[in-house]
Design a protein around this motif. Sequence first.
Motif, PDB file in Angstrom:
ATOM      1  N   LEU A  73      -3.124 -13.591   3.038  1.00 59.24           N
ATOM      2  CA  LEU A  73      -4.491 -14.011   3.309  1.00 59.24           C
ATOM      3  C   LEU A  73      -5.394 -12.790   3.366  1.00 59.24           C
ATOM      4  O   LEU A  73      -6.483 -12.773   2.780  1.00 59.24           O
ATOM      5  CB  LEU A  73      -4.540 -14.774   4.635  1.00 59.24           C
ATOM      6  CG  LEU A  73      -5.932 -15.083   5.186  1.00 59.24           C
ATOM      7  CD1 LEU A  73      -6.664 -16.061   4.276  1.00 59.24           C
ATOM      8  CD2 LEU A  73      -5.843 -15.630   6.603  1.00 59.24           C
ATOM      9  N   ASP A  74      -4.950 -11.757   4.043  1.00 59.34           N
ATOM     10  CA  ASP A  74      -5.690 -10.508   4.196  1.00 59.34           C
ATOM     11  C   ASP A  74      -4.841  -9.389   3.609  1.00 59.34           C
ATOM     12  O   ASP A  74      -3.777  -9.067   4.157  1.00 59.34           O
ATOM     13  CB  ASP A  74      -5.970 -10.262   5.683  1.00 59.34           C
ATOM     14  CG  ASP A  74      -6.768  -8.997   5.940  1.00 59.34           C
ATOM     15  OD1 ASP A  74      -7.031  -8.246   4.971  1.00 59.34           O
ATOM     16  OD2 ASP A  74      -7.120  -8.743   7.106  1.00 59.34           O
ATOM     17  N   HIS A  75      -5.283  -8.826   2.506  1.00 62.32           N
ATOM     18  CA  HIS A  75      -4.482  -7.781   1.859  1.00 62.32           C
ATOM     19  C   HIS A  75      -4.375  -6.523   2.702  1.00 62.32           C
ATOM     20  O   HIS A  75      -3.508  -5.676   2.442  1.00 62.32           O
ATOM     21  CB  HIS A  75      -5.056  -7.463   0.478  1.00 62.32           C
ATOM     22  CG  HIS A  75      -4.671  -8.461  -0.562  1.00 62.32           C
ATOM     23  ND1 HIS A  75      -3.478  -8.412  -1.243  1.00 62.32           N
ATOM     24  CD2 HIS A  75      -5.313  -9.566  -1.032  1.00 62.32           C
ATOM     25  CE1 HIS A  75      -3.397  -9.422  -2.091  1.00 62.32           C
ATOM     26  NE2 HIS A  75      -4.502 -10.142  -1.983  1.00 62.32           N
ATOM     27  N   ARG A  77      -3.422  -6.698   5.647  1.00 60.26           N
ATOM     28  CA  ARG A  77      -2.266  -7.025   6.482  1.00 60.26           C
ATOM     29  C   ARG A  77      -1.230  -7.736   5.609  1.00 60.26           C
ATOM     30  O   ARG A  77      -1.040  -8.951   5.698  1.00 60.26           O
ATOM     31  CB  ARG A  77      -2.685  -7.915   7.651  1.00 60.26           C
ATOM     32  CG  ARG A  77      -3.643  -7.243   8.648  1.00 60.26           C
ATOM     33  CD  ARG A  77      -3.918  -8.157   9.827  1.00 60.26           C
ATOM     34  NE  ARG A  77      -4.632  -9.352   9.403  1.00 60.26           N
ATOM     35  CZ  ARG A  77      -4.679 -10.482  10.112  1.00 60.26           C
ATOM     36  NH1 ARG A  77      -4.001 -10.581  11.241  1.00 60.26           N
ATOM     37  NH2 ARG A  77      -5.378 -11.509   9.676  1.00 60.26           N
ATOM     38  N   GLU A 190     -10.217 -18.865   8.691  1.00 59.22           N
ATOM     39  CA  GLU A 190     -10.146 -17.426   8.431  1.00 59.22           C
ATOM     40  C   GLU A 190     -10.257 -17.110   6.940  1.00 59.22           C
ATOM     41  O   GLU A 190     -10.669 -16.018   6.551  1.00 59.22           O
ATOM     42  CB  GLU A 190      -8.845 -16.857   8.995  1.00 59.22           C
ATOM     43  CG  GLU A 190      -8.807 -15.337   9.028  1.00 59.22           C
ATOM     44  CD  GLU A 190      -7.529 -14.794   9.640  1.00 59.22           C
ATOM     45  OE1 GLU A 190      -7.315 -13.566   9.556  1.00 59.22           O
ATOM     46  OE2 GLU A 190      -6.737 -15.603  10.188  1.00 59.22           O
ATOM     47  N   GLU A 193     -13.317 -15.408   5.192  1.00 53.73           N
ATOM     48  CA  GLU A 193     -13.547 -13.972   5.292  1.00 53.73           C
ATOM     49  C   GLU A 193     -12.840 -13.185   4.196  1.00 53.73           C
ATOM     50  O   GLU A 193     -13.013 -11.965   4.117  1.00 53.73           O
ATOM     51  CB  GLU A 193     -13.072 -13.468   6.659  1.00 53.73           C
ATOM     52  CG  GLU A 193     -13.779 -14.121   7.839  1.00 53.73           C
ATOM     53  CD  GLU A 193     -13.245 -13.626   9.168  1.00 53.73           C
ATOM     54  OE1 GLU A 193     -12.532 -12.597   9.182  1.00 53.73           O
ATOM     55  OE2 GLU A 193     -13.538 -14.255  10.196  1.00 53.73           O
ATOM     56  N   HIS A 194     -12.064 -13.854   3.333  1.00 61.91           N
ATOM     57  CA  HIS A 194     -11.213 -13.132   2.383  1.00 61.91           C
ATOM     58  C   HIS A 194     -11.307 -13.728   0.977  1.00 61.91           C
ATOM     59  O   HIS A 194     -10.300 -13.868   0.276  1.00 61.91           O
ATOM     60  CB  HIS A 194      -9.760 -13.165   2.867  1.00 61.91           C
ATOM     61  CG  HIS A 194      -9.568 -12.625   4.250  1.00 61.91           C
ATOM     62  ND1 HIS A 194      -9.637 -11.283   4.539  1.00 61.91           N
ATOM     63  CD2 HIS A 194      -9.341 -13.262   5.435  1.00 61.91           C
ATOM     64  CE1 HIS A 194      -9.448 -11.091   5.834  1.00 61.91           C
ATOM     65  NE2 HIS A 194      -9.268 -12.281   6.400  1.00 61.91           N
ATOM     66  N   ASN A 199     -10.180  -9.398  -3.806  1.00 64.27           N
ATOM     67  CA  ASN A 199      -8.929  -9.984  -3.328  1.00 64.27           C
ATOM     68  C   ASN A 199      -8.251 -10.811  -4.414  1.00 64.27           C
ATOM     69  O   ASN A 199      -7.020 -10.855  -4.495  1.00 64.27           O
ATOM     70  CB  ASN A 199      -9.179 -10.834  -2.085  1.00 64.27           C
ATOM     71  CG  ASN A 199      -9.316  -9.988  -0.836  1.00 64.27           C
ATOM     72  OD1 ASN A 199      -8.663  -8.951  -0.710  1.00 64.27           O
ATOM     73  ND2 ASN A 199     -10.158 -10.406   0.092  1.00 64.27           N
ATOM     74  N   ASP A 454     -15.709  -7.022   1.752  1.00 63.35           N
ATOM     75  CA  ASP A 454     -14.609  -6.495   0.947  1.00 63.35           C
ATOM     76  C   ASP A 454     -14.903  -6.601  -0.537  1.00 63.35           C
ATOM     77  O   ASP A 454     -14.000  -6.685  -1.358  1.00 63.35           O
ATOM     78  CB  ASP A 454     -13.317  -7.255   1.281  1.00 63.35           C
ATOM     79  CG  ASP A 454     -12.086  -6.551   0.739  1.00 63.35           C
ATOM     80  OD1 ASP A 454     -12.097  -5.313   0.675  1.00 63.35           O
ATOM     81  OD2 ASP A 454     -11.124  -7.250   0.351  1.00 63.35           O
TER      82      ASP A 454
END
Length: 541
Positions: A73-75, A77, A190, A193-194, A199, A454
Amino acid sequence: MTRRSDARRPTAAATLLAIVAAVLAAPAQPATAQPAPPRAAGIAWAPCPDEVISTVAEDERDLYSCGSFPVPLDHARPGGETIVIKLVRRAAADPDRRIGPLFAAFGGPGLSGAFVSVNAPHLFQDDVLDRFDVIGLVPRGSLLHCFDSGEHEADVRGRMASVPVTGDEVSSALAARAEYAEACGNNGGELIEHLSTANAARDLDLLRAAQGEERITLLAISYGTLIGATYVNLYPQHVRAAVLVSPVDAELRTTRPLAYDRQRAQGTEDALDRLLRECAEAGEACSFGEGDPHAKFDRVRDRLREGPLELGGGDVATLESLTGMATYMVVRFSGMDPTPIDTFFAHLQAIYDAVEREGAGVDAAALEAAPTPSPAVSPAGAAARTGGAGDAADYADNADSFYGTNCADRPYPRTPGVVPRLADRWEKEAPTFGRAQAFEQLPVCALWPVRPTDAYHGPWDTETDAPVVVLGNHFDGPTPFTFAERMADRLGDGRLIGVADFGHLPLGTSECADDAVTAYLTSLEVPDEEGLTCAPDAGLW
């Protein structure tokens, strides 16, 4: 070169519409045939839902499979929560000569890459179909869902008029857009946000690795070219070849979005003006060609700006429907839509006749309706939109992705109140499309619940081992040919192919251009640095 002729042509319907610095690797060599690698861990391939491949010829359906692939989901992390993106693959028809996967990113944002793989026989020549697995990407933006009920979504979208004119219409349209942004914040989780294109490019590189490929071949169309250009600049060492078709202006889009939108409006207006001139030159061959087509169109547009017009038989023309039809006329995929262009001009003539009747005091509602096609739709969604039983909807277009991705990429001012003044100004420059363009993205993105954090804004000139090929139509509206010229100039080594044609998808419309694309994809043969200009295979009439 040849193209598959036995695959069924898709039905043209659905709403319209339309995309880094890293190290260099060793010089690229022309690809040689290699056996297909074993299925990479992490990509789960299975038979496609029937709805996804419903337009594919029955004797080719065994080439298709649908895939699921988890990505972070979040690169930032990579070991954290994952999301699952979807893929639609058309296997190489000649496995013994297979080069590898051809990843395809489509437009919108929000249009499914399933369109490219499902319609590959109409877009590519046989040598490409034989030697590549065409893998259409359904990017992460398609996972965004802004509404918790269909009723709420229908209500909000029903109030999001694209060309509001009166004060009440403008107020209602802005309020609906504010409600839309709020709904996305309430229900986007969430994920919202991504959703940046950066991404999506990172997802693509994980797909490359999962396929066991050190380098990939990439084809991107319209907004998808922003994914392509971002990937090329983030991961140049992993690029074997890349074709950017009907490209956006990546720099302008991601740094000066209002200037970009304004140029899109003007580009679409210019394409319509050229199309009306072509109608005038065609004379009797064009149903709208008698008299001055441009003056007639202006008269129709000015009348509909005052309010709806009854055509007879229950049919009604509005400024919104006229704008939609005019947009479709200049972006239609001429190589994929069997509807003759004159069908749209005949419809324009029917509206013009109704305007004339009204001016003469004739009761249009009492007349028998003139033939009215339903042209204000885009073929882009028809073959790609695959809703139905099972998980077919996972591979479909997603309207929420349009705002989710654009608002994540583009630094719009947080001032929705400027939209009415902007619309008035742009309408003077582009009378048909300026107002619609002003209301398209700014009023939603100005109130988007998260700010772009991002997005990739360049540089765009990172060199790849093989030049990147850029392909565009000379009379494309939403991505004018000037965008293609800029994209080719800004890339580290871009090679430009232009087709002297209308429409938003030159693939499959010019044997000259298709030959060049095939030679590049299969053998890394590139056009001359001066560029290549091709003629379309068929004219408008």
